[in-house]
Write an enzyme that holds these catalytic residues in place. Structure first.
Site, PDB file in Angstrom:
ATOM      1  N   ASN A 226      35.344  53.492  -3.761  1.00  0.00           N
ATOM      2  CA  ASN A 226      36.154  52.258  -3.790  1.00  0.00           C
ATOM      3  C   ASN A 226      35.536  51.157  -4.645  1.00  0.00           C
ATOM      4  OD1 ASN A 226      37.623  53.602  -1.780  1.00  0.00           O
ATOM      5  ND2 ASN A 226      36.425  52.647  -0.139  1.00  0.00           N
TER       6      ASN A 226
ATOM      7  N   HIS B  26      35.402  54.461  11.893  1.00  0.00           N
ATOM      8  CA  HIS B  26      35.736  55.143  10.644  1.00  0.00           C
ATOM      9  C   HIS B  26      36.038  56.622  10.884  1.00  0.00           C
ATOM     10  CE1 HIS B  26      34.965  56.634   6.477  1.00  0.00           C
ATOM     11  NE2 HIS B  26      35.334  55.416   6.115  1.00  0.00           N
TER      12      HIS B  26
ATOM     13  N   THR C 154      50.701  58.931  21.613  1.00  0.00           N
ATOM     14  CA  THR C 154      51.189  58.185  22.779  1.00  0.00           C
ATOM     15  C   THR C 154      52.064  57.019  22.347  1.00  0.00           C
ATOM     16  OG1 THR C 154      49.098  56.999  22.754  1.00  0.00           O
ATOM     17  CG2 THR C 154      49.297  58.828  24.304  1.00  0.00           C
TER      18      THR C 154
ATOM     19  N   ALA D 176      31.346  63.243  -4.481  1.00  0.00           N
ATOM     20  CA  ALA D 176      32.682  63.661  -4.945  1.00  0.00           C
ATOM     21  C   ALA D 176      32.674  64.028  -6.425  1.00  0.00           C
ATOM     22  CB  ALA D 176      33.702  62.554  -4.690  1.00  0.00           C
TER      23      ALA D 176
ATOM     24  N   ASP E 250      45.423  60.174  22.360  1.00  0.00           N
ATOM     25  CA  ASP E 250      46.255  61.003  21.475  1.00  0.00           C
ATOM     26  C   ASP E 250      45.678  62.408  21.273  1.00  0.00           C
ATOM     27  OD1 ASP E 250      47.844  58.818  21.252  1.00  0.00           O
ATOM     28  OD2 ASP E 250      47.556  58.496  19.104  1.00  0.00           O
TER      29      ASP E 250
ATOM     30  N   SER F 263      38.549  56.631   1.500  1.00  0.00           N
ATOM     31  CA  SER F 263      38.212  57.282   2.768  1.00  0.00           C
ATOM     32  C   SER F 263      39.461  57.691   3.531  1.00  0.00           C
ATOM     33  CB  SER F 263      37.415  56.323   3.661  1.00  0.00           C
ATOM     34  OG  SER F 263      36.088  56.230   3.237  1.00  0.00           O
TER      35      SER F 263
ATOM     36  N   ASP G  95      31.542  62.393   9.547  1.00  0.00           N
ATOM     37  CA  ASP G  95      31.758  60.944   9.496  1.00  0.00           C
ATOM     38  C   ASP G  95      30.948  60.260  10.587  1.00  0.00           C
ATOM     39  OD1 ASP G  95      33.387  58.328   9.330  1.00  0.00           O
ATOM     40  OD2 ASP G  95      34.355  59.576   7.818  1.00  0.00           O
TER      41      ASP G  95
END
Lengths: 416, 79
Positions: free
Chosen positions: A292, A194, A209, A308, A171, A366, A162
Protein backbone atom coordinates in the site's frame (compact mmCIF):
# COMPACT_ATOMS: atom_id res chain seq x y z
CA UNK A 1 -46.68 -10.28 -38.49
CA UNK A 2 -48.97 -7.29 -38.82
CA UNK A 3 -46.66 -5.79 -41.42
CA UNK A 4 -47.19 -8.79 -43.67
CA UNK A 5 -50.87 -7.99 -43.93
CA UNK A 6 -50.20 -4.44 -45.10
CA UNK A 7 -50.35 -4.25 -48.91
CA UNK A 8 -47.22 -3.03 -50.67
CA UNK A 9 -47.53 0.61 -51.61
CA UNK A 10 -47.57 1.35 -55.35
CA UNK A 11 -44.32 2.96 -56.45
CA UNK A 12 -44.58 6.68 -57.03
CA UNK A 13 -44.17 7.58 -60.71
CA UNK A 14 -43.32 10.82 -62.49
CA UNK A 15 -45.66 10.55 -65.47
CA UNK A 16 -42.65 10.04 -67.73
CA UNK A 17 -41.53 6.81 -69.35
CA UNK A 18 -38.23 5.14 -69.89
CA UNK A 19 -37.99 3.68 -73.35
CA UNK A 20 -35.17 1.17 -73.81
CA UNK A 21 -33.95 1.02 -77.38
CA UNK A 22 -32.26 -1.93 -78.98
CA UNK A 23 -28.56 -1.30 -79.05
CA UNK A 24 -28.18 -1.92 -82.78
CA UNK A 25 -31.38 -0.06 -83.71
CA UNK A 26 -31.23 3.23 -81.83
CA UNK A 27 -32.12 5.27 -84.95
CA UNK A 28 -35.04 3.02 -85.84
CA UNK A 29 -36.24 3.21 -82.27
CA UNK A 30 -36.02 6.96 -82.20
CA UNK A 31 -37.91 7.09 -85.45
CA UNK A 32 -40.68 4.82 -84.20
CA UNK A 33 -40.93 6.79 -80.95
CA UNK A 34 -41.09 10.11 -82.85
CA UNK A 35 -43.82 8.83 -85.09
CA UNK A 36 -45.96 7.43 -82.29
CA UNK A 37 -45.73 10.66 -80.29
CA UNK A 38 -45.93 12.87 -83.31
CA UNK A 39 -42.79 14.71 -82.21
CA UNK A 40 -39.41 15.16 -83.84
CA UNK A 41 -37.22 13.91 -81.00
CA UNK A 42 -34.11 14.42 -83.13
CA UNK A 43 -34.49 18.14 -82.59
CA UNK A 44 -32.96 18.95 -79.22
CA UNK A 45 -35.13 22.08 -78.97
CA UNK A 46 -38.34 20.12 -79.50
CA UNK A 47 -37.16 17.39 -77.18
CA UNK A 48 -36.40 19.89 -74.42
CA UNK A 49 -39.76 21.58 -74.81
CA UNK A 50 -41.48 18.24 -74.40
CA UNK A 51 -39.42 17.11 -71.39
CA UNK A 52 -37.77 14.37 -73.39
CA UNK A 53 -34.19 13.28 -72.72
CA UNK A 54 -32.05 11.04 -74.91
CA UNK A 55 -29.44 9.03 -73.08
CA UNK A 56 -27.67 7.88 -76.19
CA UNK A 57 -24.88 6.00 -74.41
CA UNK A 58 -27.44 3.92 -72.59
CA UNK A 59 -29.86 3.64 -75.47
CA UNK A 60 -32.60 5.04 -73.30
CA UNK A 61 -35.09 7.79 -74.08
CA UNK A 62 -37.05 9.42 -71.28
CA UNK A 63 -40.32 10.84 -72.64
CA UNK A 64 -43.38 12.50 -71.20
CA UNK A 65 -46.41 10.71 -72.51
CA UNK A 66 -49.80 9.30 -71.71
CA UNK A 67 -50.02 5.51 -71.92
CA UNK A 68 -52.17 5.62 -75.05
CA UNK A 69 -49.45 7.39 -77.01
CA UNK A 70 -47.03 4.55 -76.31
CA UNK A 71 -49.50 1.73 -76.82
CA UNK A 72 -48.70 1.55 -80.54
CA UNK A 73 -45.07 0.87 -79.59
CA UNK A 74 -45.86 -2.23 -77.60
CA UNK A 75 -43.31 -4.76 -78.49
CA UNK A 76 -45.10 -6.93 -81.01
CA UNK A 77 -42.23 -9.05 -82.23
CA UNK A 78 -38.57 -9.82 -81.72
CA UNK A 79 -37.47 -7.34 -84.38
CA UNK A 80 -38.92 -4.25 -82.69
CA UNK A 81 -36.31 -1.55 -82.06
CA UNK A 82 -38.04 -0.91 -78.66
CA UNK A 83 -37.06 -3.45 -76.02
CA UNK A 84 -38.95 -2.12 -73.02
CA UNK A 85 -41.09 0.72 -71.76
CA UNK A 86 -41.33 1.46 -68.03
CA UNK A 87 -42.83 4.26 -66.00
CA UNK A 88 -40.14 6.45 -64.47
CA UNK A 89 -40.17 6.09 -60.67
CA UNK A 90 -39.31 8.54 -57.97
CA UNK A 91 -36.33 7.31 -56.01
CA UNK A 92 -35.04 8.49 -52.68
CA UNK A 93 -31.49 8.62 -51.49
CA UNK A 94 -30.60 5.94 -48.95
CA UNK A 95 -28.00 8.19 -47.34
CA UNK A 96 -27.98 11.91 -46.81
CA UNK A 97 -26.46 13.81 -49.68
CA UNK A 98 -22.80 14.65 -49.22
CA UNK A 99 -22.12 17.94 -47.52
CA UNK A 100 -19.16 20.16 -47.86
CA UNK A 101 -16.05 19.44 -45.83
CA UNK A 102 -16.56 21.91 -43.01
CA UNK A 103 -20.09 20.59 -42.45
CA UNK A 104 -18.74 17.03 -42.40
CA UNK A 105 -16.15 18.10 -39.84
CA UNK A 106 -18.73 19.78 -37.62
CA UNK A 107 -21.03 16.77 -37.77
CA UNK A 108 -18.15 14.44 -36.90
CA UNK A 109 -17.21 16.69 -34.01
CA UNK A 110 -20.80 16.73 -32.76
CA UNK A 111 -21.01 12.91 -32.97
CA UNK A 112 -17.76 12.52 -31.03
CA UNK A 113 -19.01 14.80 -28.24
CA UNK A 114 -22.32 12.93 -28.07
CA UNK A 115 -20.45 9.62 -27.92
CA UNK A 116 -18.26 10.89 -25.10
CA UNK A 117 -21.24 12.16 -23.08
CA UNK A 118 -23.12 8.90 -23.61
CA UNK A 119 -20.10 6.91 -22.53
CA UNK A 120 -19.50 8.88 -19.35
CA UNK A 121 -23.05 9.32 -18.06
CA UNK A 122 -24.19 5.68 -17.83
CA UNK A 123 -20.95 4.53 -16.17
CA UNK A 124 -21.40 7.16 -13.46
CA UNK A 125 -24.91 5.90 -12.87
CA UNK A 126 -23.73 2.28 -12.75
CA UNK A 127 -21.01 3.16 -10.27
CA UNK A 128 -23.51 4.89 -8.00
CA UNK A 129 -25.79 1.87 -8.10
CA UNK A 130 -22.91 -0.46 -7.24
CA UNK A 131 -21.76 1.70 -4.38
CA UNK A 132 -25.07 1.77 -2.58
CA UNK A 133 -26.34 -1.79 -2.93
CA UNK A 134 -24.52 -3.68 -0.17
CA UNK A 135 -27.63 -4.70 1.75
CA UNK A 136 -27.29 -8.40 0.90
CA UNK A 137 -23.66 -8.81 -0.12
CA UNK A 138 -20.52 -6.73 -0.18
CA UNK A 139 -19.53 -4.99 -3.40
CA UNK A 140 -16.41 -7.14 -3.47
CA UNK A 141 -18.37 -10.39 -3.75
CA UNK A 142 -20.57 -8.82 -6.43
CA UNK A 143 -17.66 -7.52 -8.51
CA UNK A 144 -15.91 -10.89 -8.41
CA UNK A 145 -19.07 -12.88 -9.31
CA UNK A 146 -18.78 -14.94 -6.11
CA UNK A 147 -22.55 -14.83 -5.62
CA UNK A 148 -23.21 -16.68 -8.87
CA UNK A 149 -20.68 -19.41 -8.12
CA UNK A 150 -21.79 -22.95 -7.36
CA UNK A 151 -18.54 -23.62 -5.48
CA UNK A 152 -18.00 -23.07 -1.77
CA UNK A 153 -14.43 -24.24 -1.18
CA UNK A 154 -15.67 -27.51 0.31
CA UNK A 155 -12.79 -29.89 0.98
CA UNK A 156 -10.20 -27.16 0.37
CA UNK A 157 -7.84 -25.98 3.11
CA UNK A 158 -7.09 -22.27 3.14
CA UNK A 159 -4.31 -20.99 5.37
CA UNK A 160 -4.42 -17.33 6.34
CA UNK A 161 -1.09 -16.26 7.85
CA UNK A 162 -1.83 -13.11 9.80
CA UNK A 163 -2.58 -11.81 13.33
CA UNK A 164 -4.63 -14.88 14.27
CA UNK A 165 -8.38 -15.20 14.52
CA UNK A 166 -11.27 -14.41 16.82
CA UNK A 167 -12.11 -18.04 17.61
CA UNK A 168 -15.34 -16.94 19.31
CA UNK A 169 -16.76 -14.93 16.41
CA UNK A 170 -20.45 -15.90 16.01
CA UNK A 171 -20.24 -16.08 12.18
CA UNK A 172 -17.82 -19.04 12.40
CA UNK A 173 -19.58 -21.27 14.90
CA UNK A 174 -19.54 -24.85 13.61
CA UNK A 175 -16.74 -24.24 11.11
CA UNK A 176 -13.59 -26.33 10.95
CA UNK A 177 -10.83 -24.03 12.22
CA UNK A 178 -7.30 -25.31 12.77
CA UNK A 179 -5.01 -22.75 14.29
CA UNK A 180 -1.49 -22.27 15.54
CA UNK A 181 0.48 -19.36 16.88
CA UNK A 182 4.05 -18.74 15.78
CA UNK A 183 4.32 -15.66 17.97
CA UNK A 184 6.11 -16.35 21.20
CA UNK A 185 3.93 -15.64 24.24
CA UNK A 186 0.75 -14.91 22.23
CA UNK A 187 -2.22 -17.19 21.67
CA UNK A 188 -3.99 -17.48 18.31
CA UNK A 189 -6.83 -15.28 19.57
CA UNK A 190 -6.67 -12.14 17.44
CA UNK A 191 -5.85 -9.09 19.52
CA UNK A 192 -5.39 -6.97 16.39
CA UNK A 193 -8.34 -7.56 14.04
CA UNK A 194 -6.43 -7.75 10.74
CA UNK A 195 -6.36 -11.55 10.71
CA UNK A 196 -10.06 -11.92 11.57
CA UNK A 197 -10.92 -9.49 8.77
CA UNK A 198 -8.83 -11.35 6.18
CA UNK A 199 -10.17 -14.78 7.22
CA UNK A 200 -13.69 -13.33 7.01
CA UNK A 201 -13.17 -12.30 3.37
CA UNK A 202 -11.49 -15.54 2.29
CA UNK A 203 -13.68 -18.02 4.19
CA UNK A 204 -16.58 -16.14 5.82
CA UNK A 205 -20.05 -17.58 6.18
CA UNK A 206 -22.67 -17.77 3.45
CA UNK A 207 -25.21 -16.69 6.07
CA UNK A 208 -23.54 -14.41 8.61
CA UNK A 209 -25.44 -13.48 11.75
CA UNK A 210 -25.96 -10.06 10.20
CA UNK A 211 -26.09 -9.20 6.49
CA UNK A 212 -24.39 -8.45 4.18
CA UNK A 213 -22.53 -11.60 3.25
CA UNK A 214 -18.81 -10.83 2.98
CA UNK A 215 -17.02 -14.22 2.72
CA UNK A 216 -15.98 -16.13 -0.40
CA UNK A 217 -15.18 -19.82 0.33
CA UNK A 218 -17.78 -20.45 3.03
CA UNK A 219 -17.17 -24.21 3.23
CA UNK A 220 -13.37 -24.15 3.15
CA UNK A 221 -11.39 -25.45 6.11
CA UNK A 222 -9.77 -22.52 7.87
CA UNK A 223 -6.11 -22.71 8.87
CA UNK A 224 -5.40 -19.64 11.00
CA UNK A 225 -1.66 -19.25 11.41
CA UNK A 226 -0.62 -16.44 13.70
CA UNK A 227 2.65 -15.10 12.27
CA UNK A 228 2.01 -11.45 13.17
CA UNK A 229 1.68 -10.30 16.76
CA UNK A 230 -1.31 -8.48 18.20
CA UNK A 231 0.73 -5.34 17.48
CA UNK A 232 0.89 -6.36 13.81
CA UNK A 233 4.60 -7.17 13.74
CA UNK A 234 6.31 -10.31 12.51
CA UNK A 235 9.53 -11.75 11.15
CA UNK A 236 10.63 -13.95 8.28
CA UNK A 237 11.21 -16.76 10.76
CA UNK A 238 7.59 -16.80 11.94
CA UNK A 239 6.18 -16.38 8.42
CA UNK A 240 8.33 -19.23 7.09
CA UNK A 241 7.20 -21.42 10.00
CA UNK A 242 3.62 -20.59 9.07
CA UNK A 243 4.20 -21.60 5.45
CA UNK A 244 5.85 -24.83 6.62
CA UNK A 245 2.86 -25.55 8.87
CA UNK A 246 0.38 -24.89 6.02
CA UNK A 247 2.29 -27.17 3.63
CA UNK A 248 2.63 -29.92 6.20
CA UNK A 249 -1.16 -29.77 6.65
CA UNK A 250 -1.75 -29.93 2.90
CA UNK A 251 -3.31 -26.49 2.49
CA UNK A 252 -4.06 -25.80 -1.18
CA UNK A 253 -4.00 -22.02 -0.73
CA UNK A 254 -1.97 -19.72 1.53
CA UNK A 255 -3.13 -16.12 1.90
CA UNK A 256 -0.56 -13.61 3.12
CA UNK A 257 -1.79 -10.06 3.61
CA UNK A 258 1.63 -8.99 4.78
CA UNK A 259 4.90 -7.68 3.51
CA UNK A 260 7.56 -5.03 3.64
CA UNK A 261 8.13 -2.16 1.23
CA UNK A 262 10.83 -2.42 -1.42
CA UNK A 263 12.86 0.14 -3.34
CA UNK A 264 12.98 0.78 -7.05
CA UNK A 265 15.72 -1.47 -8.39
CA UNK A 266 15.64 -4.02 -5.58
CA UNK A 267 15.21 -7.70 -6.34
CA UNK A 268 13.16 -10.42 -4.67
CA UNK A 269 14.01 -12.70 -1.76
CA UNK A 270 15.65 -15.94 -2.89
CA UNK A 271 14.39 -17.63 0.28
CA UNK A 272 10.72 -16.83 -0.36
CA UNK A 273 11.06 -17.57 -4.06
CA UNK A 274 12.49 -21.03 -3.42
CA UNK A 275 9.83 -21.70 -0.79
CA UNK A 276 7.08 -20.58 -3.17
CA UNK A 277 8.46 -22.79 -5.96
CA UNK A 278 8.56 -25.76 -3.61
CA UNK A 279 5.03 -24.96 -2.47
CA UNK A 280 3.75 -24.86 -6.07
CA UNK A 281 5.42 -28.21 -6.73
CA UNK A 282 3.57 -29.63 -3.74
CA UNK A 283 0.28 -28.17 -4.98
CA UNK A 284 0.10 -25.12 -2.73
CA UNK A 285 -0.52 -21.65 -4.14
CA UNK A 286 0.80 -18.66 -2.16
CA UNK A 287 -1.10 -15.39 -2.64
CA UNK A 288 0.31 -12.14 -1.21
CA UNK A 289 -0.53 -8.43 -1.03
CA UNK A 290 1.26 -6.10 -3.46
CA UNK A 291 1.48 -3.43 -0.75
CA UNK A 292 0.00 0.00 0.00
CA UNK A 293 2.94 2.36 -0.39
CA UNK A 294 1.68 4.24 -3.46
CA UNK A 295 -0.12 7.60 -3.32
CA UNK A 296 -1.56 7.92 -6.78
CA UNK A 297 -3.51 11.05 -5.84
CA UNK A 298 -0.06 12.67 -5.57
CA UNK A 299 1.36 10.80 -8.59
CA UNK A 300 3.46 8.56 -6.35
CA UNK A 301 3.70 4.88 -7.24
CA UNK A 302 5.90 2.42 -5.39
CA UNK A 303 7.04 -1.08 -6.33
CA UNK A 304 5.42 -4.33 -5.21
CA UNK A 305 6.55 -5.28 -1.70
CA UNK A 306 8.38 -8.29 -0.29
CA UNK A 307 7.53 -11.19 -0.55
CA UNK A 308 4.75 -10.54 -3.12
CA UNK A 309 7.50 -9.51 -5.57
CA UNK A 310 8.68 -13.13 -5.90
CA UNK A 311 7.95 -14.56 -9.35
CA UNK A 312 6.31 -17.66 -7.80
CA UNK A 313 4.03 -15.74 -5.42
CA UNK A 314 0.75 -14.42 -6.82
CA UNK A 315 0.84 -10.65 -6.17
CA UNK A 316 -2.52 -8.93 -5.67
CA UNK A 317 -3.34 -5.26 -6.33
CA UNK A 318 -6.39 -3.42 -4.97
CA UNK A 319 -9.41 -1.99 -6.83
CA UNK A 320 -12.19 0.28 -5.66
CA UNK A 321 -15.91 -0.20 -6.31
CA UNK A 322 -15.68 1.76 -9.57
CA UNK A 323 -13.18 -0.94 -10.61
CA UNK A 324 -10.42 1.67 -10.69
CA UNK A 325 -6.99 1.13 -9.21
CA UNK A 326 -6.89 2.05 -5.51
CA UNK A 327 -4.83 5.17 -4.82
CA UNK A 328 -2.49 3.25 -2.48
CA UNK A 329 -2.01 0.07 -4.55
CA UNK A 330 1.57 -0.64 -5.57
CA UNK A 331 2.76 -1.02 -9.14
CA UNK A 332 4.86 -3.52 -11.03
CA UNK A 333 7.95 -1.35 -11.36
CA UNK A 334 10.85 -3.72 -10.66
CA UNK A 335 11.90 -6.45 -13.05
CA UNK A 336 12.53 -10.03 -11.87
CA UNK A 337 8.95 -10.91 -11.02
CA UNK A 338 8.09 -7.68 -9.27
CA UNK A 339 4.83 -7.36 -11.15
CA UNK A 340 1.22 -7.29 -9.99
CA UNK A 341 -0.33 -10.57 -11.17
CA UNK A 342 -4.02 -10.00 -10.50
CA UNK A 343 -6.32 -7.53 -8.74
CA UNK A 344 -9.17 -7.80 -6.27
CA UNK A 345 -11.57 -5.59 -4.31
CA UNK A 346 -9.59 -3.61 -1.74
CA UNK A 347 -11.37 -0.35 -0.90
CA UNK A 348 -14.05 -0.10 1.81
CA UNK A 349 -14.14 -3.84 2.35
CA UNK A 350 -16.62 -4.99 4.96
CA UNK A 351 -15.72 -8.15 6.87
CA UNK A 352 -15.55 -9.74 10.31
CA UNK A 353 -13.71 -8.10 13.23
CA UNK A 354 -13.05 -9.45 16.72
CA UNK A 355 -15.98 -9.20 19.13
CA UNK A 356 -17.59 -7.08 20.35
CA UNK A 357 -17.01 -4.89 17.26
CA UNK A 358 -18.02 -7.88 15.05
CA UNK A 359 -17.73 -6.08 11.66
CA UNK A 360 -15.60 -3.35 10.14
CA UNK A 361 -14.88 -1.78 6.73
CA UNK A 362 -11.25 -1.11 5.88
CA UNK A 363 -9.07 -0.73 2.78
CA UNK A 364 -5.80 -2.15 1.53
CA UNK A 365 -4.16 -4.71 -0.70
CA UNK A 366 -4.48 -6.79 2.50
CA UNK A 367 -8.22 -6.91 1.77
CA UNK A 368 -7.82 -7.67 -1.94
CA UNK A 369 -5.57 -10.68 -1.21
CA UNK A 370 -8.12 -12.86 0.67
CA UNK A 371 -10.66 -12.24 -2.12
CA UNK A 372 -8.19 -13.91 -4.51
CA UNK A 373 -7.31 -16.65 -1.99
CA UNK A 374 -10.98 -17.50 -1.40
CA UNK A 375 -11.71 -17.59 -5.13
CA UNK A 376 -8.64 -19.80 -5.64
CA UNK A 377 -10.27 -22.24 -3.19
CA UNK A 378 -13.46 -22.20 -5.29
CA UNK A 379 -11.50 -23.10 -8.44
CA UNK A 380 -9.49 -25.73 -6.54
CA UNK A 381 -12.76 -27.38 -5.49
CA UNK A 382 -14.54 -27.12 -8.84
CA UNK A 383 -11.71 -28.07 -11.21
CA UNK A 384 -9.41 -30.05 -8.91
CA UNK A 385 -6.40 -28.02 -10.03
CA UNK A 386 -3.48 -27.23 -7.73
CA UNK A 387 -0.34 -25.16 -7.62
CA UNK A 388 0.79 -23.64 -10.92
CA UNK A 389 -2.30 -24.93 -12.74
CA UNK A 390 -4.52 -23.19 -10.22
CA UNK A 391 -2.48 -19.99 -10.69
CA UNK A 392 -2.87 -20.23 -14.47
CA UNK A 393 -6.62 -20.67 -14.18
CA UNK A 394 -7.03 -17.62 -11.92
CA UNK A 395 -5.07 -15.47 -14.36
CA UNK A 396 -6.87 -16.89 -17.38
CA UNK A 397 -10.35 -16.30 -15.96
CA UNK A 398 -9.68 -12.81 -14.56
CA UNK A 399 -11.76 -10.12 -16.23
CA UNK A 400 -9.55 -7.85 -18.33
CA UNK A 401 -9.77 -4.17 -17.44
CA UNK A 402 -8.91 -1.03 -19.37
CA UNK A 403 -6.24 -0.33 -16.77
CA UNK A 404 -2.47 -0.72 -16.94
CA UNK A 405 -1.29 -4.30 -16.44
CA UNK A 406 1.50 -2.91 -14.22
CA UNK A 407 -1.31 -2.02 -11.79
CA UNK A 408 -3.83 -4.85 -12.12
CA UNK A 409 -1.98 -7.69 -13.85
CA UNK A 410 -4.46 -9.91 -15.68
CA UNK A 411 -7.42 -7.92 -14.28
CA UNK A 412 -10.05 -8.45 -11.61
CA UNK A 413 -10.31 -11.98 -10.19
CA UNK A 414 -13.56 -13.75 -11.12
CA UNK A 415 -15.18 -16.70 -9.36
CA UNK A 416 -15.98 -19.89 -11.32
CA UNK B 1 29.47 -7.43 16.79
CA UNK B 2 25.91 -7.44 15.50
CA UNK B 3 23.55 -10.32 16.01
CA UNK B 4 21.30 -10.85 12.96
CA UNK B 5 18.42 -13.11 12.01
CA UNK B 6 19.18 -15.33 9.03
CA UNK B 7 17.13 -17.57 6.74
CA UNK B 8 18.97 -20.31 4.88
CA UNK B 9 17.68 -22.08 1.81
CA UNK B 10 18.84 -25.68 1.74
CA UNK B 11 19.87 -26.95 -1.68
CA UNK B 12 17.43 -29.34 -3.37
CA UNK B 13 20.12 -32.04 -3.40
CA UNK B 14 20.42 -31.79 0.41
CA UNK B 15 16.70 -31.90 1.26
CA UNK B 16 17.06 -35.38 2.77
CA UNK B 17 20.03 -34.29 4.86
CA UNK B 18 18.60 -31.05 6.22
CA UNK B 19 19.32 -32.07 9.82
CA UNK B 20 22.98 -32.63 8.93
CA UNK B 21 23.08 -29.22 7.24
CA UNK B 22 21.58 -27.66 10.38
CA UNK B 23 24.20 -29.37 12.51
CA UNK B 24 26.98 -28.13 10.24
CA UNK B 25 25.60 -24.57 10.46
CA UNK B 26 25.45 -24.86 14.25
CA UNK B 27 29.07 -26.03 14.26
CA UNK B 28 30.03 -23.02 12.14
CA UNK B 29 28.57 -20.63 14.69
CA UNK B 30 24.90 -20.23 13.84
CA UNK B 31 22.26 -20.46 16.55
CA UNK B 32 19.71 -22.65 14.71
CA UNK B 33 16.14 -21.98 15.83
CA UNK B 34 13.93 -23.66 13.23
CA UNK B 35 14.61 -26.49 10.82
CA UNK B 36 11.68 -26.45 8.39
CA UNK B 37 11.95 -29.77 6.57
CA UNK B 38 8.95 -29.41 4.25
CA UNK B 39 10.03 -26.12 2.69
CA UNK B 40 13.76 -26.80 3.15
CA UNK B 41 14.59 -23.71 5.17
CA UNK B 42 16.69 -23.24 8.31
CA UNK B 43 16.28 -20.08 10.37
CA UNK B 44 18.21 -18.72 13.32
CA UNK B 45 20.70 -16.06 14.36
CA UNK B 46 24.39 -15.44 13.90
CA UNK B 47 26.97 -12.68 14.14
CA UNK B 48 26.89 -10.60 10.97
CA UNK B 49 30.61 -11.40 10.51
CA UNK B 50 29.74 -15.13 10.30
CA UNK B 51 27.30 -14.80 7.39
CA UNK B 52 29.95 -15.34 4.73
CA UNK B 53 31.34 -18.53 6.25
CA UNK B 54 27.83 -19.89 6.89
CA UNK B 55 26.92 -19.38 3.24
CA UNK B 56 29.77 -21.75 2.29
CA UNK B 57 28.55 -24.66 4.42
CA UNK B 58 27.74 -27.71 2.27
CA UNK B 59 24.05 -27.84 1.37
CA UNK B 60 23.44 -24.08 1.71
CA UNK B 61 21.94 -22.70 -1.49
CA UNK B 62 21.33 -19.21 -0.19
CA UNK B 63 21.65 -17.17 2.98
CA UNK B 64 19.52 -14.13 3.55
CA UNK B 65 19.30 -11.72 6.44
CA UNK B 66 15.87 -11.93 8.07
CA UNK B 67 13.51 -9.01 7.76
CA UNK B 68 10.59 -7.77 9.78
CA UNK B 69 7.09 -6.88 8.69
CA UNK B 70 4.86 -4.38 10.46
CA UNK B 71 1.17 -3.73 9.81
CA UNK B 72 -0.21 -0.21 10.22
CA UNK B 73 -1.85 0.56 13.59
CA UNK B 74 -4.94 -1.57 14.11
CA UNK B 75 -7.29 1.44 14.00
CA UNK B 76 -5.94 2.68 10.65
CA UNK B 77 -8.48 2.62 7.79
CA UNK B 78 -5.69 1.56 5.43
CA UNK B 79 -4.32 -1.95 5.95
Amino acid sequence: MVDNLTPMAEPETTGRYLVLLREDAVDAGMQALSESMNLNLYSSEIAENNNAVLLSELGVVVVEAVPEQLSTLRISNGNSPILAIEPEQILYALEPPPLNRSADYLIGYRDAINHLVDKLLPSQQTALMQAIDEAETTWGLQATKVLNSCSSGKGIKVAVLDTGFDLAHPDFIGRTVISKSFISGEAVQDGNGHGTHCIGTACGSRRPTRLPRYGVAYNAEIYAGKVLSNQGSGSDSGILQGIEWALTNGCEVISMSLGASTQVGSTYSQVYETVAQRALQRGTLIVAAAGNESRRDRNVTNPVGRPANCPSILAVGALDSDVQIAYFSNRGINPDGGQVDIAGPGVNIYSSWPMPTQYRSISGTSMATPHVAGIAALYAEEFGLRGQELWNLLVKTARRLSLASEDVGAGIVQAP
Amino acid sequence: MTRVNVSITVDDAYQDQILEVAAALQATGMQVEQTLETIGIITGTCESSQMDSLSHVAGVANLEQGQAVQLPPSDSPLQ
